[in-house]
Design a protein around this motif. Sequence first.
Motif, PDB file in Angstrom:
ATOM      1  N   PHE A 101      -1.122 -12.005   9.494  1.00 35.20           N
ATOM      2  CA  PHE A 101      -0.977 -10.685  10.105  1.00 35.20           C
ATOM      3  C   PHE A 101      -1.986 -10.448  11.210  1.00 35.20           C
ATOM      4  O   PHE A 101      -3.156 -10.836  11.084  1.00 35.20           O
ATOM      5  CB  PHE A 101      -1.142  -9.590   9.053  1.00 35.20           C
ATOM      6  N   LYS A 102      -1.522  -9.763  12.269  1.00 33.33           N
ATOM      7  CA  LYS A 102      -2.442  -9.217  13.261  1.00 33.33           C
ATOM      8  C   LYS A 102      -2.987  -7.910  12.699  1.00 33.33           C
ATOM      9  O   LYS A 102      -2.273  -7.211  11.962  1.00 33.33           O
ATOM     10  CB  LYS A 102      -1.698  -8.928  14.567  1.00 33.33           C
ATOM     11  N   PRO A 103      -4.232  -7.547  13.060  1.00 36.93           N
ATOM     12  CA  PRO A 103      -4.809  -6.317  12.515  1.00 36.93           C
ATOM     13  C   PRO A 103      -3.896  -5.093  12.708  1.00 36.93           C
ATOM     14  O   PRO A 103      -3.783  -4.254  11.809  1.00 36.93           O
ATOM     15  CB  PRO A 103      -6.111  -6.146  13.315  1.00 36.93           C
ATOM     16  N   GLU A 104      -3.233  -5.023  13.874  1.00 36.05           N
ATOM     17  CA  GLU A 104      -2.385  -3.844  14.149  1.00 36.05           C
ATOM     18  C   GLU A 104      -1.090  -3.825  13.337  1.00 36.05           C
ATOM     19  O   GLU A 104      -0.360  -2.844  13.351  1.00 36.05           O
ATOM     20  CB  GLU A 104      -2.092  -3.732  15.657  1.00 36.05           C
ATOM     21  N   GLU A 105      -0.809  -4.909  12.627  1.00 35.19           N
ATOM     22  CA  GLU A 105       0.366  -4.924  11.742  1.00 35.19           C
ATOM     23  C   GLU A 105       0.050  -4.356  10.357  1.00 35.19           C
ATOM     24  O   GLU A 105       0.936  -4.244   9.515  1.00 35.19           O
ATOM     25  CB  GLU A 105       0.888  -6.358  11.585  1.00 35.19           C
ATOM     26  N   LEU A 106      -1.214  -4.050  10.109  1.00 33.74           N
ATOM     27  CA  LEU A 106      -1.615  -3.490   8.819  1.00 33.74           C
ATOM     28  C   LEU A 106      -1.868  -1.997   8.975  1.00 33.74           C
ATOM     29  O   LEU A 106      -2.429  -1.555   9.980  1.00 33.74           O
ATOM     30  CB  LEU A 106      -2.870  -4.196   8.299  1.00 33.74           C
ATOM     31  N   VAL A 107      -1.428  -1.238   7.990  1.00 31.84           N
ATOM     32  CA  VAL A 107      -1.457   0.220   8.088  1.00 31.84           C
ATOM     33  C   VAL A 107      -2.393   0.792   7.028  1.00 31.84           C
ATOM     34  O   VAL A 107      -2.244   0.483   5.842  1.00 31.84           O
ATOM     35  CB  VAL A 107      -0.040   0.792   7.859  1.00 31.84           C
ATOM     36  N   SER A 108      -3.347   1.616   7.464  1.00 31.60           N
ATOM     37  CA  SER A 108      -4.185   2.336   6.507  1.00 31.60           C
ATOM     38  C   SER A 108      -3.636   3.741   6.348  1.00 31.60           C
ATOM     39  O   SER A 108      -3.417   4.429   7.333  1.00 31.60           O
ATOM     40  CB  SER A 108      -5.627   2.426   7.014  1.00 31.60           C
ATOM     41  N   TYR A 109      -3.378   4.135   5.129  1.00 33.28           N
ATOM     42  CA  TYR A 109      -2.853   5.483   4.904  1.00 33.28           C
ATOM     43  C   TYR A 109      -3.195   5.932   3.494  1.00 33.28           C
ATOM     44  O   TYR A 109      -3.522   5.115   2.631  1.00 33.28           O
ATOM     45  CB  TYR A 109      -1.332   5.522   5.115  1.00 33.28           C
ATOM     46  N   THR A 110      -3.133   7.238   3.291  1.00 38.15           N
ATOM     47  CA  THR A 110      -3.330   7.786   1.957  1.00 38.15           C
ATOM     48  C   THR A 110      -1.971   7.972   1.309  1.00 38.15           C
ATOM     49  O   THR A 110      -1.076   8.567   1.913  1.00 38.15           O
ATOM     50  CB  THR A 110      -4.066   9.138   2.026  1.00 38.15           C
ATOM     51  N   ASN A 111      -1.828   7.429   0.125  1.00 34.26           N
ATOM     52  CA  ASN A 111      -0.613   7.656  -0.650  1.00 34.26           C
ATOM     53  C   ASN A 111      -0.861   8.878  -1.522  1.00 34.26           C
ATOM     54  O   ASN A 111      -1.918   9.012  -2.130  1.00 34.26           O
ATOM     55  CB  ASN A 111      -0.333   6.418  -1.495  1.00 34.26           C
ATOM     56  N   ASN A 112       0.110   9.768  -1.592  1.00 36.74           N
ATOM     57  CA  ASN A 112      -0.070  11.012  -2.354  1.00 36.74           C
ATOM     58  C   ASN A 112      -0.342  10.790  -3.838  1.00 36.74           C
ATOM     59  O   ASN A 112      -0.925  11.641  -4.488  1.00 36.74           O
ATOM     60  CB  ASN A 112       1.154  11.911  -2.185  1.00 36.74           C
ATOM     61  N   ALA A 113       0.078   9.656  -4.369  1.00 37.16           N
ATOM     62  CA  ALA A 113      -0.130   9.392  -5.799  1.00 37.16           C
ATOM     63  C   ALA A 113      -1.536   8.887  -6.103  1.00 37.16           C
ATOM     64  O   ALA A 113      -1.913   8.793  -7.265  1.00 37.16           O
ATOM     65  CB  ALA A 113       0.895   8.379  -6.291  1.00 37.16           C
ATOM     66  N   GLU A 114      -2.318   8.569  -5.064  1.00 34.12           N
ATOM     67  CA  GLU A 114      -3.624   7.929  -5.309  1.00 34.12           C
ATOM     68  C   GLU A 114      -4.526   8.706  -6.246  1.00 34.12           C
ATOM     69  O   GLU A 114      -5.201   8.127  -7.094  1.00 34.12           O
ATOM     70  CB  GLU A 114      -4.363   7.668  -3.980  1.00 34.12           C
ATOM     71  N   LYS A 115      -4.542  10.020  -6.103  1.00 37.14           N
ATOM     72  CA  LYS A 115      -5.422  10.816  -6.967  1.00 37.14           C
ATOM     73  C   LYS A 115      -4.968  10.761  -8.421  1.00 37.14           C
ATOM     74  O   LYS A 115      -5.738  11.018  -9.328  1.00 37.14           O
ATOM     75  CB  LYS A 115      -5.569  12.246  -6.454  1.00 37.14           C
ATOM     76  N   TRP A 116      -3.702  10.404  -8.646  1.00 37.70           N
ATOM     77  CA  TRP A 116      -3.195  10.274 -10.018  1.00 37.70           C
ATOM     78  C   TRP A 116      -3.366   8.847 -10.533  1.00 37.70           C
ATOM     79  O   TRP A 116      -3.338   8.600 -11.738  1.00 37.70           O
ATOM     80  CB  TRP A 116      -1.724  10.695 -10.070  1.00 37.70           C
ATOM     81  N   ILE A 117      -3.527   7.899  -9.621  1.00 40.00           N
ATOM     82  CA  ILE A 117      -3.737   6.500 -10.015  1.00 40.00           C
ATOM     83  C   ILE A 117      -5.212   6.230 -10.273  1.00 40.00           C
ATOM     84  O   ILE A 117      -5.581   5.520 -11.216  1.00 40.00           O
ATOM     85  CB  ILE A 117      -3.175   5.549  -8.932  1.00 40.00           C
ATOM     86  N   TYR A 118      -6.067   6.818  -9.411  1.00 46.62           N
ATOM     87  CA  TYR A 118      -7.510   6.528  -9.480  1.00 46.62           C
ATOM     88  C   TYR A 118      -8.345   7.655 -10.080  1.00 46.62           C
ATOM     89  O   TYR A 118      -9.496   7.467 -10.400  1.00 46.62           O
ATOM     90  CB  TYR A 118      -8.035   6.173  -8.082  1.00 46.62           C
ATOM     91  N   GLY A 119      -7.751   8.856 -10.204  1.00 42.14           N
ATOM     92  CA  GLY A 119      -8.506   9.998 -10.729  1.00 42.14           C
ATOM     93  C   GLY A 119      -9.457  10.568  -9.699  1.00 42.14           C
ATOM     94  O   GLY A 119      -9.525  10.110  -8.570  1.00 42.14           O
TER      95      GLY A 119
END
Length: 150
Positions: free
Chosen positions: A132-150
Amino acid sequence: AEMERTFIAIKPDGVQRGLISEIITRFERKGFKLVGIKIMVPSNGFAQKHYHGLKERPFFNGLCNFLSSGPVVAMVWEGEGVIRYGRKLIGTDPQKSEPGTIRGDLAVVLGRNVIHGSDGPETAKDEISLWFKPEELVSYTNNAEKWIYG
Ligand code: DAT
Ligand code: MG
């Protein structure tokens, strides 16, 4: 959370057998986050780069021919402990892997084991940058994260 990324590939056998969604589902439902995905046919030279650590092994040529024999789904998955736990989801030799693992449930022989996963932090880094090229990777917040990680 200590976020890390790993490289996961659905090999040509997994693609041809219609296992793309089955495999993605297992990572997705665990709570890992997909941050990169594409489908491509790697050239033989590219496969040799990917498997460069195995070039002295007798099965190296066959392995590279196989990986370059058809479309591969290349992915980067992110999450706490995803490198090590991804390997757990995958299993090892299909003949030795427990039911419940991808190779245990979906594959029979070592040479047709449907999926690749990075085996440690160094290889994860190298494999992600090979595929992968760096620009092919996406950083984002998933709405479920607070329920997965607390
Ligand atoms: P893994 O894919 O579990 O990390 P590996 O890195 O040791 O396994 O080997 C890479 C791939 O090579 C593996 O997915 C299947 C193939 N392979 C390994 N050992 C083999 C063998 N003895 N004969 C044929 N293919 C083999
Ligand atoms: Mg390996």
